[in-house]
Structure formats: structure tokens, C-alpha cells
Design a protein around this motif. Structure first.
Motif, PDB file in Angstrom:
ATOM      1  N   TYR A 172      87.125  12.581 -27.135  1.00  0.00           N
ATOM      2  CA  TYR A 172      87.374  13.410 -25.960  1.00  0.00           C
ATOM      3  C   TYR A 172      88.225  14.618 -26.329  1.00  0.00           C
ATOM      4  O   TYR A 172      87.921  15.737 -25.926  1.00  0.00           O
ATOM      5  CB  TYR A 172      88.072  12.601 -24.870  1.00  0.00           C
ATOM      6  N   TYR A 173      89.281  14.390 -27.077  1.00  0.00           N
ATOM      7  CA  TYR A 173      90.194  15.481 -27.397  1.00  0.00           C
ATOM      8  C   TYR A 173      89.506  16.547 -28.246  1.00  0.00           C
ATOM      9  O   TYR A 173      89.686  17.747 -28.022  1.00  0.00           O
ATOM     10  CB  TYR A 173      91.429  14.943 -28.126  1.00  0.00           C
TER      11      TYR A 173
ATOM     12  N   ARG B  38      86.242  17.584 -24.239  1.00  0.00           N
ATOM     13  CA  ARG B  38      86.986  18.492 -23.362  1.00  0.00           C
ATOM     14  C   ARG B  38      86.468  19.921 -23.482  1.00  0.00           C
ATOM     15  O   ARG B  38      86.656  20.731 -22.588  1.00  0.00           O
ATOM     16  CB  ARG B  38      88.479  18.425 -23.639  1.00  0.00           C
TER      17      ARG B  38
ATOM     18  N   LEU C 179      83.927  21.156 -20.716  1.00  0.00           N
ATOM     19  CA  LEU C 179      84.432  21.626 -19.430  1.00  0.00           C
ATOM     20  C   LEU C 179      84.746  23.110 -19.460  1.00  0.00           C
ATOM     21  O   LEU C 179      84.821  23.755 -18.417  1.00  0.00           O
ATOM     22  CB  LEU C 179      85.671  20.833 -19.027  1.00  0.00           C
ATOM     23  N   GLU C 180      84.941  23.693 -20.633  1.00  0.00           N
ATOM     24  CA  GLU C 180      85.302  25.112 -20.750  1.00  0.00           C
ATOM     25  C   GLU C 180      84.078  26.014 -20.800  1.00  0.00           C
ATOM     26  O   GLU C 180      84.191  27.218 -20.616  1.00  0.00           O
ATOM     27  CB  GLU C 180      86.158  25.315 -22.001  1.00  0.00           C
TER      28      GLU C 180
ATOM     29  N   CYS D 236      76.884  18.787 -16.682  1.00  0.00           N
ATOM     30  CA  CYS D 236      77.712  17.605 -16.957  1.00  0.00           C
ATOM     31  C   CYS D 236      77.972  16.868 -15.648  1.00  0.00           C
ATOM     32  O   CYS D 236      79.059  16.917 -15.095  1.00  0.00           O
ATOM     33  CB  CYS D 236      79.020  18.003 -17.623  1.00  0.00           C
TER      34      CYS D 236
ATOM     35  N   MET E 230      80.445  13.680 -15.786  1.00  0.00           N
ATOM     36  CA  MET E 230      81.894  13.907 -15.878  1.00  0.00           C
ATOM     37  C   MET E 230      82.356  14.518 -14.564  1.00  0.00           C
ATOM     38  O   MET E 230      81.959  15.612 -14.207  1.00  0.00           O
ATOM     39  CB  MET E 230      82.246  14.834 -17.029  1.00  0.00           C
TER      40      MET E 230
ATOM     41  N   PHE F 159      85.597  15.828 -12.754  1.00  0.00           N
ATOM     42  CA  PHE F 159      87.027  16.156 -12.886  1.00  0.00           C
ATOM     43  C   PHE F 159      87.442  17.084 -11.783  1.00  0.00           C
ATOM     44  O   PHE F 159      86.750  17.867 -11.264  1.00  0.00           O
ATOM     45  CB  PHE F 159      87.327  16.825 -14.235  1.00  0.00           C
TER      46      PHE F 159
END
Length: 111
Positions: free
Chosen positions: A89-90, A94, A97-98, A106, A109, A111
Motif C-alpha cells: 500500500y505504501y 496509495r 489515489l493521486e 478504483c 477502494m 476513501f
């Protein structure tokens, strides 16, 4: 005298001294009386088990003690899965999402 110190002193005088052949006269009889008194004060029977202290000692006593099990293997596999997902994930997930074009794709996911 505490229980532990009496048990520690039990190895100082070997049982060979307390044999009947060692008694020769009044001087030896008095010595044998002191040895007998010493041995009468020592604890008898098997030593009682001490409870483990600390997290690792309790874990070891529970899973590797008298009744060993395969649970530590499952714990290691679970820990590796959690650490692997956290790293994944890190370093990778992640980033999704950017990217604005991929945000709508997505759907799994939230968030």
C-alpha cells in the motif's frame, strides 16, 4: 533463610559426608548433628514451576512449552501478510489515489 538461598546451599555439602562411616567419635557426631540439621531445613520434593515474566516468555511458555502447537507458524504467516500489504500500500497502492484518471476506475477502494 529464604527458599532460594536454602536450595542454593544444598549443593555445598555432598551426601557422602552424611554417611554412617564418617561418624568416628564425639567430634564427628557433633559435626554430623550439624549436617543433619542443615539437611532437615532444606526444601523437599520437586521444585515448583515459576510463572514466566514478560511478553516473549509468556508466548514461549504458551506455544512452545509442555503442549507445543503450530500456532506460531500461523502467527508468522499472518504477520508477513500484514507487513507485506502495508508495504504494498505504501509503495504502490496509495499512488493510485493521486492519478485523476484512475480514481473513477478504483471502485474497490473507498476513501
Amino acid at each position: 533463610m529464604s527458599f532460594i538461598s536454602r536450595r542454593a546451599l544444598s549443593t555445598l555439602i555432598p551426601p557422602k559426608i552424611a554417611s554412617p562411616t564418617a561418624i568416628g567419635g564425639a567430634q564427628d557426631a557433633a559435626r554430623m548433628q550439624r549436617v543433619g540439621n542443615f539437611y532437615s531445613k532444606l526444601p523437599r520434593g520437586p521444585r515448583h514451576e515459576e510463572k514466566p515474566k514478560g511478553l516473549l516468555a509468556r508466548y514461549q511458555a504458551r506455544y512452545f512449552g509442555k503442549d507445543p502447537s503450530a500456532a506460531p507458524l500461523a502467527h508468522v504467516i499472518g504477520a508477513l501478510l500484514v507487513i507485506g500489504y502495508a508495504q504494498n500500500y505504501y509503495f504502490h497502492l496509495r499512488m493510485l489515489l493521486e492519478i485523476p484518471a484512475l480514481v473513477g476506475q478504483c471502485t474497490h477502494m473507498s476513501f
